[in-house]
Write a protein that holds these residues in place. Sequence first.
Motif, PDB file in Angstrom:
ATOM      1  N   GLN A 155     105.626   4.524   6.563  1.00 30.14           N
ATOM      2  CA  GLN A 155     104.681   3.427   6.384  1.00 30.14           C
ATOM      3  C   GLN A 155     103.705   3.666   5.237  1.00 30.14           C
ATOM      4  O   GLN A 155     103.288   2.723   4.571  1.00 30.14           O
ATOM      5  CB  GLN A 155     103.904   3.191   7.690  1.00 30.14           C
ATOM      6  N   ASP A 174     114.830   0.088   3.842  1.00 27.27           N
ATOM      7  CA  ASP A 174     113.642   0.181   3.002  1.00 27.27           C
ATOM      8  C   ASP A 174     113.169   1.633   3.034  1.00 27.27           C
ATOM      9  O   ASP A 174     113.819   2.496   3.636  1.00 27.27           O
ATOM     10  CB  ASP A 174     112.557  -0.751   3.549  1.00 27.27           C
ATOM     11  N   VAL A 208     104.834  -1.237  11.851  1.00 30.13           N
ATOM     12  CA  VAL A 208     106.189  -1.673  11.549  1.00 30.13           C
ATOM     13  C   VAL A 208     107.144  -0.566  11.977  1.00 30.13           C
ATOM     14  O   VAL A 208     106.801   0.622  11.913  1.00 30.13           O
ATOM     15  CB  VAL A 208     106.397  -2.023  10.062  1.00 30.13           C
ATOM     16  N   THR A 221     111.785  -6.693   8.319  1.00 24.73           N
ATOM     17  CA  THR A 221     111.087  -5.568   8.931  1.00 24.73           C
ATOM     18  C   THR A 221     110.553  -5.975  10.295  1.00 24.73           C
ATOM     19  O   THR A 221     109.974  -7.045  10.443  1.00 24.73           O
ATOM     20  CB  THR A 221     109.918  -5.118   8.036  1.00 24.73           C
ATOM     21  N   ARG A 231     106.846   1.239   3.726  1.00 23.61           N
ATOM     22  CA  ARG A 231     107.732   0.197   4.238  1.00 23.61           C
ATOM     23  C   ARG A 231     107.057  -1.177   4.204  1.00 23.61           C
ATOM     24  O   ARG A 231     105.842  -1.302   4.393  1.00 23.61           O
ATOM     25  CB  ARG A 231     108.190   0.545   5.653  1.00 23.61           C
ATOM     26  N   SER A 232     107.862  -2.203   3.984  1.00 21.45           N
ATOM     27  CA  SER A 232     107.376  -3.582   3.907  1.00 21.45           C
ATOM     28  C   SER A 232     106.544  -3.949   5.134  1.00 21.45           C
ATOM     29  O   SER A 232     106.897  -3.605   6.258  1.00 21.45           O
ATOM     30  CB  SER A 232     108.565  -4.539   3.771  1.00 21.45           C
ATOM     31  N   PRO A 257     113.013  -5.278   0.921  1.00 22.23           N
ATOM     32  CA  PRO A 257     113.870  -4.611   1.917  1.00 22.23           C
ATOM     33  C   PRO A 257     115.208  -5.322   2.028  1.00 22.23           C
ATOM     34  O   PRO A 257     115.331  -6.505   1.688  1.00 22.23           O
ATOM     35  CB  PRO A 257     113.049  -4.722   3.207  1.00 22.23           C
ATOM     36  N   SER A 303     103.715  -2.818   6.063  1.00 25.16           N
ATOM     37  CA  SER A 303     102.958  -1.741   6.691  1.00 25.16           C
ATOM     38  C   SER A 303     101.455  -1.999   6.648  1.00 25.16           C
ATOM     39  O   SER A 303     100.757  -1.850   7.654  1.00 25.16           O
ATOM     40  CB  SER A 303     103.274  -0.398   6.022  1.00 25.16           C
ATOM     41  N   GLY A 321     109.537   2.041  11.505  1.00 29.09           N
ATOM     42  CA  GLY A 321     109.977   2.822  10.370  1.00 29.09           C
ATOM     43  C   GLY A 321     111.258   3.589  10.653  1.00 29.09           C
ATOM     44  O   GLY A 321     111.951   3.340  11.651  1.00 29.09           O
TER      45      GLY A 321
END
Length: 218
Positions: A108, A104, A134, A58, A121-122, A54, A124, A136
Motif C-alpha cells: 500500500q 498492481d 485495500v 482493487t 497499490r491503487s 491496475p 491506497s 494488497g
Amino acid sequence: MTAPESFQPSRRTLLRGAAASGVLLGGIALPTTAAYGAPAPRCYTRSEWSARPPKSATSVTAKPDHIVIHHTASPNVTDYSLAAAYKVSHWIQDLHMDTNGWIDAGQQLTISRGGYLMEGRSKSLSSINNGQNVLGAQTANHNSHTIGIEHEGIYVNANVPVKLFDMSVLTCAWLCTKYGLDPHVAIVGHRDYNATQCPGDVFYARLPELRDRVAAVL
C-alpha cells in the motif's frame, strides 16, 4: 482528537514540552500525549509518480489490525532525490505486475531511501483517509488484515538511512491514528508472518525502537 476546552495548551507550550521529552523528527518537536493524533505525512500519489493502471479492480476492505514492515531488497542507492523515489516506485510496480503477475504493486505504501512516502497499490491513499484498506499482496496469507510499507533498500547488514526511518515513524504514527492501533502490538516485520529475511536483520532489530518512537509521537 481535540483536547477539552479546560486544557487547550498553546502551540509554544506543546513544542516546549515535546522538545523537553526528546521527541524530535527532522528538527520538529511533536506533542507526545495520545490526545494529539499524528497528522498525515506528505504522500506522493500514484498520479504524481505516473503509476500504471491496475490490471483489474482493487478491492477495498475493512481497516487492518497490523502494519507490516518490509524492505525492497533492492540496492542501497545513494540518490535520495524525489526522482529516485519515483524510479523505485516504478521498479516495484513493474516487478510485481510483470514478474509476479499481480494486478498492481503489492504494497500500500513505499518509503524511499531519501524519506519520501509514496502511494503504492491503487486506492491506497483514499482508503487510508477513509479508515479503510485495500487488499494488497504484500504478506502471504495475511493480506486481508494487514497494510504493508515497503522501505527501499536491503537491510541485512546495512544501516537504515535516518530520513527513511524518520518517515517510517511518521507514517506508522499516522496509520495508528487512522486505524486506532497500538504501535507496540500493530507494528510487525514481514518475517513475523512468512519465512523470509525481510525486512533484514538490521531493520528488524530496530522494530522495538520504531514502536517506541511511534508511541511517543502519539
